[in-house]
Design an enzyme around this catalytic site. Structure first.
Site, PDB file in Angstrom:
ATOM      1  N   ASP A  86       4.145  13.033  12.869  1.00 55.96           N
ATOM      2  CA  ASP A  86       4.313  13.520  11.762  1.00 55.96           C
ATOM      3  C   ASP A  86       2.510  13.240  11.034  1.00 55.96           C
ATOM      4  OD1 ASP A  86       5.560  13.247   8.642  1.00 55.96           O
ATOM      5  OD2 ASP A  86       5.329  11.107   9.207  1.00 55.96           O
ATOM      6  N   VAL A 108       4.224  -0.872   3.975  1.00 51.09           N
ATOM      7  CA  VAL A 108       2.611  -1.314   4.281  1.00 51.09           C
ATOM      8  C   VAL A 108       2.316  -2.330   3.802  1.00 51.09           C
ATOM      9  CG1 VAL A 108      -0.009  -0.304   5.261  1.00 51.09           C
ATOM     10  CG2 VAL A 108       2.467   1.351   5.577  1.00 51.09           C
ATOM     11  N   ILE A 155       0.796  -1.075   0.188  1.00 52.40           N
ATOM     12  CA  ILE A 155       0.236  -0.173  -0.208  1.00 52.40           C
ATOM     13  C   ILE A 155       1.070   1.386  -0.087  1.00 52.40           C
ATOM     14  CG2 ILE A 155      -1.860   1.194   1.648  1.00 52.40           C
ATOM     15  CD1 ILE A 155      -2.395  -1.663   2.311  1.00 52.40           C
ATOM     16  N   GLY A 156       1.954   1.179   0.457  1.00 51.76           N
ATOM     17  CA  GLY A 156       2.797   2.076   0.464  1.00 51.76           C
ATOM     18  C   GLY A 156       3.916   2.377   1.464  1.00 51.76           C
ATOM     19  N   LYS A 178       1.788  -3.855   8.810  1.00 45.84           N
ATOM     20  CA  LYS A 178       2.928  -2.768   8.566  1.00 45.84           C
ATOM     21  C   LYS A 178       4.400  -3.654   9.145  1.00 45.84           C
ATOM     22  CE  LYS A 178       4.550   1.934  10.062  1.00 45.84           C
ATOM     23  NZ  LYS A 178       3.834   2.947  10.704  1.00 45.84           N
ATOM     24  N   ALA A 215       9.027   5.465   4.974  1.00 46.83           N
ATOM     25  CA  ALA A 215      10.846   5.856   6.110  1.00 46.83           C
ATOM     26  C   ALA A 215      10.750   4.890   7.098  1.00 46.83           C
ATOM     27  CB  ALA A 215      10.667   7.600   7.076  1.00 46.83           C
TER      28      ALA A 215
END
Lengths: 325, 386
Positions: free
Chosen positions: A164, A44, A36-37, A60, A40
């Site tokens: 973040d 995921v 998915i992503g 994750k 840093a």
């Protein structure tokens, strides 16, 4: 008979402990589908929960460097806290369904792979805003803003600083509610970050972080202020590509802070910035409700101590004048 | 989210049971493991929360694994090691192992394998997975103090009662109560027990409402007398006959292990020793007399001899089977007494006797005795003690 048992046991138990991998392979619970992503801090995956009717989850993967004394204390603490938060089932916090790890550290490289299994939410605020056919309704914006601030207030009340916050970390459910994701592993990430060189977005960073001064929960309020502006304009409020440019962009918006507000402990000189005058937010965020403008202005204050807290924000007339629908 | 409470049927049908270990033996292993965590933790000056957290991990772990697969003392070390991290009172693994080695006989320590530290490291990952990273655990202690604040009545008596309840909570770690009931419920039950034994009847409390029949109704709903009684008996069972396992059923360790030194006889070295006859006052070794909860006698200003390389401190009360005879031996000091009690103790606080021993000193021995008796003969729990 008794002698038998005593001679057999020791080797048997030793074997079972050393054969951890076998122990965990039996317990394979999730099937990775696609990425998915990549952030840093790790990757995921979209995954299938094999023990739960193939239910889709977001998994994750975080690599943790093992120390001489096993899993670092900070990681243990952070996971404990995340697990504990889960008991509250806050509506604006993404559900943490499971935590597991990959068994034996790989190749003796003294890293352990942790899997944090979250509920899968189809889209994040970033893609939600990009896909929006036109401006969001005032009510929608107010509702989403309230969701985000409720989530932040909840984290802060448990002494967690997100650090973040950005549209990418804000998930939008099919019902249009917002949930915060990707928090609570700050220290674990920090140690991992030293090993990676992934660029993180600066657009939502508050000045105290950019200046390298000390920071606290107020950082999240700043980031949230940027996001609230973005909900109106569907474009980032302060896009810049370096730390220095980011600071210039900030001061062009809110004005260069007075000398007495400049933190003592930083190496960057106040005089290295032109004396930017503050801009009127009404020009930057057209068509926004005056209450919304007032709220965002009070969130984007240079001095962290003078910034509203998340709780203050929730009590702002923007939310209290009319009931949230 | 994982759910950590089990009914009695689950607690009988455990992985160890399915692995051929009978319930009595398993309960003994649990008790020994828990006691070992308490002893190791105390020796390393770890706080009561860390120790209790470690013990809860230990009990949860064996709801998924058999004592035959994972020997109890190394698991216990690992639980304490992880609890130290979670409670932010970390101890180095090698230091825990060092203390463990000093507390265990060679035979038991051999179960740690050739590289004990590496074994604990591996076990840490198994433990984390087993307890599903659900690391934050609540204990009855904080509730005990919270509830005590609301109770009205004679301050000294209340303190005595809380101290006794505190010790019962310590001892309850050796049972599977933490796998059955929330810490709130355990706190209520053991305060109730301590109240009975110290003759402190709570008649009034802050926040009392007409609908409340007892003070605990204010905090926990639907607590029945039956439940309270059951919990109290589970703790009191600890002070009754220890069943000796039959030889072949003692897998991780050689069968019918000799009791750890000192378990059956009053220890020699600690400052306070009690005679088997359980006299009304426990003589202190140096001849002075020590009343556990009264303000310490003036003569007692000299710090008691520091527990030398401490022998394992045995349970509060041990029944000497078969002639059911009371043996009051020196119990471990409470891990940390409630603050207000601490303040009252002399600088190097003398060991505080366990609740059950106190009960005797409160001339309630007959009561405790009969309670244990009741449990031993199991005439049924209808024989209520109140």
């Amino acid at each position: 008979m008794s002698t038998d048992s005593s001679t057999i046991q020791s080797p048997a138990s030793a074997a079972s402990i050393s054969n951890v991998n076998a122990l965990f392979q039996n317990a394979k619970k999730y099937e990775e589908l696609n990425v998915i992503g990549t952030g840093a801090y790790g990757t995921v995956y979209k995954a299938r929960d094999l023990h739960n009717d193939g239910h889709i989850v977001a998994m994750k993967k975080v690599k943790v460097a093992l120390t001489e004394d096993g899993i670092p204390l900070s990681t243990v603490r952070e996971i404990a806290l995340l697990r504990q938060l889960e008991a509250y089932r806050h509506p604006n916090i993404v559900r943490l369904l499971d935590v597991c790890h990959g068994g034996q550290p790989m190749d003796r490289d003294q890293q352990l792979v942790l899997f944090l299994v979250f509920e899968h939410v189809e889209q994040d605020l970033d893609s939600f805003l990009k896909r929006a056919p036109g401006p969001l309704s005032e009510n929608r914006i107010r509702c989403m803003s309230h969701d985000i601030l409720s989530g932040i207030d909840f984290l802060h009340s448990h002494r967690i600083v997100h650090r973040d916050l950005k549209p990418h970390n804000l998930l939008v459910t099919s019902a249009g509610r917002v949930k915060l994701a990707d928090f609570g592993l700050a220290k674990t990430y920090d140690t991992e970050m030293k090993l990676t060189s992934v660029v993180v977005t600066l657009w939502y960073r508050p000045p105290e972080v950019l200046l390298g001064a000390s920071y606290n929960t107020a950082v999240d309020v700043w980031s949230c202020g940027c996001v609230l502006a973005e909900l109106h304009t569907r474009a980032p409020l302060l896009p810049a590509s370096s730390d220095s440019e980011q600071l210039h962009a900030i001061f062009r918006l809110i004005g260069r802070p007075p000398r007495y507000e400049w933190p003592d402990s930083v190496s960057i000189m106040r005089d290295s910035f032109p004396d930017y005058p503050p801009k009127d937010l009404a020009y930057v965020i057209p068509n926004a409700h005056p209450h919304a403008l007032d709220l965002i202005k009070r969130m984007l204050v240079f001095d962290p101590a003078k910034r509203l807290t998340a709780l203050d924000c929730l009590e702002h007339p923007y939310f209290t004048d009319e009931p949230i629908s | 989210m994982p759910y950590w409470y089990y009914d009695k049927k689950d607690l009988q049908n455990t992985p160890s049971f399915r692995d051929g270990i009978n319930n009595d033996t398993e309960n003994r292993y649990r008790k020994e493991g828990a006691r070992f965590i308490i002893d190791t933790g105390s020796k390393m000056d770890l706080g009561y929360n860390t120790v209790a957290t470690g013990v809860v991990y230990f009990h949860r772990f064996y709801m998924f694994h058999s004592f035959r697969t994972f020997p109890r003392y190394i698991t216990a070390c690992c639980c304490l090691f992880l609890a130290g991290k979670v409670e932010e009172t970390p101890k180095k693994c090698k230091d825990i192992i060092k203390v463990a080695k000093s507390l265990l006989n060679e035979e038991k320590f051999n179960t740690f394998g050739e590289d004990p530290k590496e074994e604990v490291m591996t076990l840490e990952r198994i433990l984390l997975q087993t307890i599903k990273f659900d690391l934050q655990v609540e204990h009855p202690y904080s509730y005990l103090l919270k509830y005590a604040k609301c109770l009205k009545g004679d301050k000294t008596k209340l303190q005595k009662m809380v101290q006794m309840a505190w010790t019962f909570v310590n001892d309850s770690l050796c049972t599977t109560l933490c796998l059955q009931w929330e810490p709130e419920v355990i706190a209520v039950a053991l305060m109730f027990l301590a109240g009975k034994l110290s003759k402190f009847e709570v008649v009034d409390w802050n926040g009392r409402a007409p609908k409340h029949n007892a003070w605990w109704d204010m905090f926990v709903e639907d607590i029945t007398m039956e439940l309270l009684e059951d919990i109290c008996h589970q703790v009191l069972d600890l002070y009754s006959i220890q069943t000796q396992p039959s030889g072949g059923e003692s897998p991780p360790l050689p069968p019918a292990p000799k009791p750890p030194k000192n378990e059956k006889k009053p220890p020699v070295t600690p400052p306070i020793s009690a005679s088997p006859a359980a006299p009304a006052k426990t003589p202190v070794k140096n001849g002075a007399e020590f009343y556990p909860y009264a303000p310490p006698p003036v003569a007692y200003t000299a710090p008691p001899p520091r527990l030398p390389p401490p022998p394992r401190l045995p349970m509060g009360l041990v029944y000497d089977a078969p002639p059911a005879r009371f043996v009051a031996s020196v119990p471990p000091p409470p891990l940390v007494p409630p603050p207000f009690l601490r303040a009252r103790s002399p600088a190097s606080s003398p060991p505080i006797l366990s609740a059950a021993v106190i009960a005797i000193h409160c001339s309630d021995c007959v009561k405790v005795f009969s309670l244990c008796e009741l449990r031993v003969t199991k005439p049924g729990r209808s024989q209520s003690f109140y």
